[in-house]
Design a protein around this motif. Structure first.
Motif, mmCIF file in Angstrom:
data_model
loop_
_atom_site.group_PDB
_atom_site.id
_atom_site.type_symbol
_atom_site.label_atom_id
_atom_site.label_comp_id
_atom_site.label_asym_id
_atom_site.label_seq_id
_atom_site.Cartn_x
_atom_site.Cartn_y
_atom_site.Cartn_z
ATOM 1 N N ILE A 267 0.840 -1.212 0.000
ATOM 2 C CA ILE A 267 0.000 0.000 0.000
ATOM 3 C C ILE A 267 0.868 1.252 0.000
ATOM 4 C CG2 ILE A 267 -1.659 1.324 1.367
ATOM 5 C CD1 ILE A 267 -2.873 -1.326 2.258
ATOM 6 N N LEU A 268 1.974 1.226 0.748
ATOM 7 C CA LEU A 268 2.906 2.361 0.729
ATOM 8 C C LEU A 268 3.501 2.543 -0.661
ATOM 9 C CD1 LEU A 268 4.505 4.585 2.162
ATOM 10 C CD2 LEU A 268 6.186 2.840 2.824
ATOM 11 N N ASN A 269 3.833 1.435 -1.302
ATOM 12 C CA ASN A 269 4.350 1.476 -2.669
ATOM 13 C C ASN A 269 3.321 2.099 -3.613
ATOM 14 O OD1 ASN A 269 6.255 0.931 -4.717
ATOM 15 N ND2 ASN A 269 5.344 -1.064 -5.142
ATOM 16 N N MET A 270 2.059 1.683 -3.492
ATOM 17 C CA MET A 270 0.987 2.251 -4.302
ATOM 18 C C MET A 270 0.799 3.744 -4.039
ATOM 19 S SD MET A 270 -2.024 -0.653 -4.166
ATOM 20 C CE MET A 270 -3.178 0.524 -4.864
ATOM 21 N N SER A 271 0.870 4.135 -2.768
ATOM 22 C CA SER A 271 0.653 5.542 -2.402
ATOM 23 C C SER A 271 1.712 6.437 -3.017
ATOM 24 C CB SER A 271 0.650 5.693 -0.876
ATOM 25 O OG SER A 271 -0.357 4.899 -0.284
ATOM 26 N N LEU A 272 2.969 6.028 -2.890
ATOM 27 C CA LEU A 272 4.048 6.841 -3.447
ATOM 28 C C LEU A 272 4.010 6.847 -4.970
ATOM 29 C CD1 LEU A 272 6.947 5.875 -1.023
ATOM 30 C CD2 LEU A 272 5.728 8.055 -1.142
ATOM 31 N N MET A 273 3.604 5.734 -5.566
ATOM 32 C CA MET A 273 3.434 5.685 -7.020
ATOM 33 C C MET A 273 2.357 6.678 -7.458
ATOM 34 S SD MET A 273 4.036 4.306 -10.038
ATOM 35 C CE MET A 273 3.235 3.779 -11.562
ATOM 36 N N SER A 274 1.252 6.742 -6.722
ATOM 37 C CA SER A 274 0.166 7.670 -7.058
ATOM 38 C C SER A 274 0.630 9.114 -6.958
ATOM 39 C CB SER A 274 -1.031 7.438 -6.132
ATOM 40 O OG SER A 274 -1.551 6.136 -6.278
ATOM 41 N N PHE A 275 1.301 9.455 -5.855
ATOM 42 C CA PHE A 275 1.797 10.819 -5.687
ATOM 43 C C PHE A 275 2.833 11.169 -6.749
ATOM 44 C CE2 PHE A 275 0.361 10.915 -1.105
ATOM 45 C CZ PHE A 275 -0.464 12.023 -1.274
ATOM 46 N N ALA A 276 3.682 10.194 -7.110
ATOM 47 C CA ALA A 276 4.710 10.442 -8.122
ATOM 48 C C ALA A 276 4.074 10.772 -9.471
ATOM 49 C CB ALA A 276 5.617 9.219 -8.243
ATOM 50 N N CYS A 277 3.067 10.002 -9.870
ATOM 51 C CA CYS A 277 2.410 10.239 -11.164
ATOM 52 C C CYS A 277 1.617 11.542 -11.146
ATOM 53 C CB CYS A 277 1.508 9.066 -11.512
ATOM 54 S SG CYS A 277 2.387 7.521 -11.815
ATOM 55 N N ILE A 278 0.968 11.849 -10.027
ATOM 56 C CA ILE A 278 0.250 13.123 -9.904
ATOM 57 C C ILE A 278 1.223 14.284 -10.036
ATOM 58 C CG2 ILE A 278 -0.965 14.605 -8.256
ATOM 59 C CD1 ILE A 278 -2.353 12.047 -7.229
ATOM 60 N N SER A 279 2.358 14.176 -9.375
ATOM 61 C CA SER A 279 3.375 15.233 -9.432
ATOM 62 C C SER A 279 3.867 15.443 -10.856
ATOM 63 C CB SER A 279 4.539 14.870 -8.510
ATOM 64 O OG SER A 279 5.603 15.782 -8.645
ATOM 65 N N LEU A 280 4.154 14.350 -11.561
ATOM 66 C CA LEU A 280 4.648 14.463 -12.936
ATOM 67 C C LEU A 280 3.574 15.020 -13.867
ATOM 68 C CD1 LEU A 280 6.647 11.112 -13.242
ATOM 69 C CD2 LEU A 280 7.576 13.420 -13.057
ATOM 70 N N GLY A 281 2.316 14.598 -13.653
ATOM 71 C CA GLY A 281 1.238 15.119 -14.487
ATOM 72 C C GLY A 281 1.076 16.618 -14.337
ATOM 73 N N SER A 332 8.796 1.856 -13.284
ATOM 74 C CA SER A 332 9.952 0.960 -13.218
ATOM 75 C C SER A 332 10.270 0.598 -11.778
ATOM 76 C CB SER A 332 11.167 1.624 -13.875
ATOM 77 O OG SER A 332 10.932 1.903 -15.231
ATOM 78 N N HIS A 333 10.304 1.600 -10.925
ATOM 79 C CA HIS A 333 10.632 1.375 -9.519
ATOM 80 C C HIS A 333 9.465 0.713 -8.792
ATOM 81 C CE1 HIS A 333 14.026 3.977 -10.430
ATOM 82 N NE2 HIS A 333 13.150 4.821 -10.979
ATOM 83 N N PHE A 334 8.249 1.063 -9.183
ATOM 84 C CA PHE A 334 7.080 0.435 -8.564
ATOM 85 C C PHE A 334 7.032 -1.053 -8.879
ATOM 86 C CE2 PHE A 334 2.754 -1.152 -8.997
ATOM 87 C CZ PHE A 334 2.226 -0.879 -7.742
ATOM 88 N N VAL A 335 7.243 -1.424 -10.151
ATOM 89 C CA VAL A 335 7.154 -2.824 -10.561
ATOM 90 C C VAL A 335 8.259 -3.645 -9.907
ATOM 91 C CG1 VAL A 335 7.423 -4.384 -12.536
ATOM 92 C CG2 VAL A 335 5.918 -2.405 -12.707
ATOM 93 N N ARG A 336 9.453 -3.063 -9.767
ATOM 94 C CA ARG A 336 10.534 -3.798 -9.112
ATOM 95 C C ARG A 336 10.169 -4.105 -7.667
ATOM 96 N NH1 ARG A 336 14.533 -0.364 -9.642
ATOM 97 N NH2 ARG A 336 14.993 -1.001 -11.764
ATOM 98 N N ALA A 337 9.633 -3.096 -6.960
ATOM 99 C CA ALA A 337 9.201 -3.325 -5.582
ATOM 100 C C ALA A 337 8.015 -4.292 -5.537
ATOM 101 C CB ALA A 337 8.826 -1.998 -4.927
ATOM 102 N N GLN A 338 7.108 -4.164 -6.497
ATOM 103 C CA GLN A 338 5.951 -5.060 -6.569
ATOM 104 C C GLN A 338 6.390 -6.510 -6.719
ATOM 105 O OE1 GLN A 338 3.614 -4.398 -10.073
ATOM 106 N NE2 GLN A 338 2.412 -6.252 -9.822
ATOM 107 N N ASN A 339 7.338 -6.775 -7.603
ATOM 108 C CA ASN A 339 7.818 -8.140 -7.814
ATOM 109 C C ASN A 339 8.514 -8.683 -6.573
ATOM 110 O OD1 ASN A 339 6.856 -8.243 -10.438
ATOM 111 N ND2 ASN A 339 8.763 -7.499 -11.333
ATOM 112 N N GLU A 340 9.295 -7.832 -5.924
ATOM 113 C CA GLU A 340 9.990 -8.286 -4.720
ATOM 114 C C GLU A 340 9.000 -8.616 -3.600
ATOM 115 O OE1 GLU A 340 12.708 -5.181 -3.820
ATOM 116 O OE2 GLU A 340 14.091 -5.677 -5.459
ATOM 117 N N LEU A 341 7.947 -7.811 -3.501
ATOM 118 C CA LEU A 341 6.956 -8.054 -2.451
ATOM 119 C C LEU A 341 6.079 -9.263 -2.770
ATOM 120 C CD1 LEU A 341 5.882 -4.354 -1.785
ATOM 121 C CD2 LEU A 341 7.068 -5.841 -0.171
ATOM 122 N N SER A 342 5.581 -9.335 -3.991
ATOM 123 C CA SER A 342 4.616 -10.387 -4.325
ATOM 124 C C SER A 342 5.279 -11.738 -4.539
ATOM 125 C CB SER A 342 3.822 -9.992 -5.570
ATOM 126 O OG SER A 342 4.678 -9.816 -6.683
#
Length: 374
Positions: A267-281, A332-342
């Motif tokens: 969930i922390l990974n998802m949250s930071l991913m959301s904020f990162a994409c919002i910031s870039l947008g 890229s960073h989200f998927v790497r963390a996602q794979n390590e977690l899942s």
């Protein structure tokens, strides 16, 4: 100061923003899952150029066609026609059985069967190559058994053991049964999610600038105070998290992909991913100050995300441009963390280096917010 209630009302009264940020990404994700839902590659059409026209060559063709991966579409008279069919996309590859194939086999020689396939389709090329090798090994075992039975007195069991002395059992771990669905879909959906959030922020800014009578995205942003931007960001953070929650519940809850890690870390990974994409947008919208230019840049930036994630092609083998593109994509960073977690069940501490990088993508929004009035 504009309240969150106002932004929510603005969101629900804009069908296009709702579609871009939620409905279309969900539909696209379902289409992607449906495309790969068969789990394994089957019945890939290939052609055969049989220059020998012998009993053995026909046996080889039947063996190729009998594999689950391949389907012999047609027998071509020459290499040129088979190559033309490959170029036109009528087949994924073709096989050439040479002249005197059966004769050379009977004389104990080693004739070569040549296979051609389009290497641009990485997954398909890999499957065709594997199927061809398996078929050739099976054919060699058959011929060896026949040879053993013909030259000396022996039983079927002895002949088979002599032809295939080592029996291999492959037990796959995470990619069970060569299931490429888990391998691809779990990376494609984050790429879709990333694109939806970034593009959605551009249309959200455009929607607000039109609603408030501003002439440009930058003018709308500069007229806000920090609390208004915080409320605006928080509303679309909730929308991005809801979209992500639906996508990943579908992956791990409905489809049943394995998840062995910490829910809190994910969930922390998802949250930071959301904020990162919002910031870039917001940064892209503010920098271009035009919805058309912003859409062009965001499309060029996010559209090739899947190719640069490092899932289908290792990052270590990428050139400098591809490596750079990989590093500037939040997914890229989200998927790497996602794979390590899942897949590997890593803890928050182990996943923190990849999760922590996502915080750097929030800097553009923080810097833009500093220039606003309190």
């Amino acid at each position: 100061m504009i309240s969150m209630k106002t932004y929510w009302r603005s969101y629900f009264t804009s069908p296009w923003v709702m579609a871009v940020t939620f409905v279309l990404p969900l539909l696209t994700s379902l289409v992607i899952w449906w495309i790969f839902s068969s789990n394994v590659v089957r019945e890939l059409p290939i052609d055969v150029v049989d220059l020998d026209q012998s009993h053995l060559s026909r046996m080889m063709i039947r063996d190729y066609d009998a594999t689950p991966t391949l389907s012999v579409k047609s027998i071509q008279p020459n290499k040129e026609k088979a190559n033309l069919a490959l170029t036109k996309g009528d087949n994924y590859g073709y096989i050439i059985i040479p002249h005197d194939f059966e004769k050379n086999v009977m004389l104990g020689k080693s004739p070569k069967i040549t296979g051609f396939y389009n290497g641009q389709f990485i997954l398909i090329a890999k499957q065709i190559n594997s199927a061809l090798m398996q078929t050739d090994m099976t054919a060699q075992a058959k011929l060896s058994v026949i040879k053993q039975l013909s030259i000396k007195e022996t039983t079927w069991t002895q002949a088979i053991n002599s032809a295939v002395p080592i029996k291999v059992q492959v037990t796959p771990l995470f990619n069970l049964g060569s299931n490429y669905n888990q391998f691809l879909v779990s990376a494609i959906l984050p790429a879709i999610w990333q694109m939806a959030v970034i593009v959605g922020m551009l249309w959200a800014m455009q929607n607000e600038s039109v609603r408030t009578g501003c002439n440009s995205l930058r003018e709308w942003f500069d007229k806000q105070d920090r609390l208004s931007i915080f409320n605006f960001t928080l509303v679309y953070f909730c929308i991005a998290m809801m979209l992500g929650a639906v996508l990943f519940y579908f992956l791990y809850g409905v489809i049943g992909f394995p998840f062995n890690g910490s829910i809190t870390a994910f969930i922390l990974n998802m949250s930071l991913m959301s904020f990162a994409c919002i910031s870039l947008g917001i940064a892209i919208g503010y920098g271009t100050n035009d919805i058309v230019k912003a859409m062009s840049i965001s499309g060029a930036y996010t559209a090739p995300s899947f190719a640069f994630l490092g899932v289908t092609f290792p990052v270590t083998d990428m050139n400098s441009l591809a490596t750079f593109w990989h590093s500037i994509l939040p997914a890229s960073h989200f998927v790497r963390a996602q794979n390590e977690l899942s897949n590997y069940g890593d803890s928050l501490v182990s996943a923190f280096p990849n999760i922590g990088v996502l915080t750097l993508f929030t800097l553009p929004l923080l810097l833009l917010s500093l220039k606003l009035k309190k």
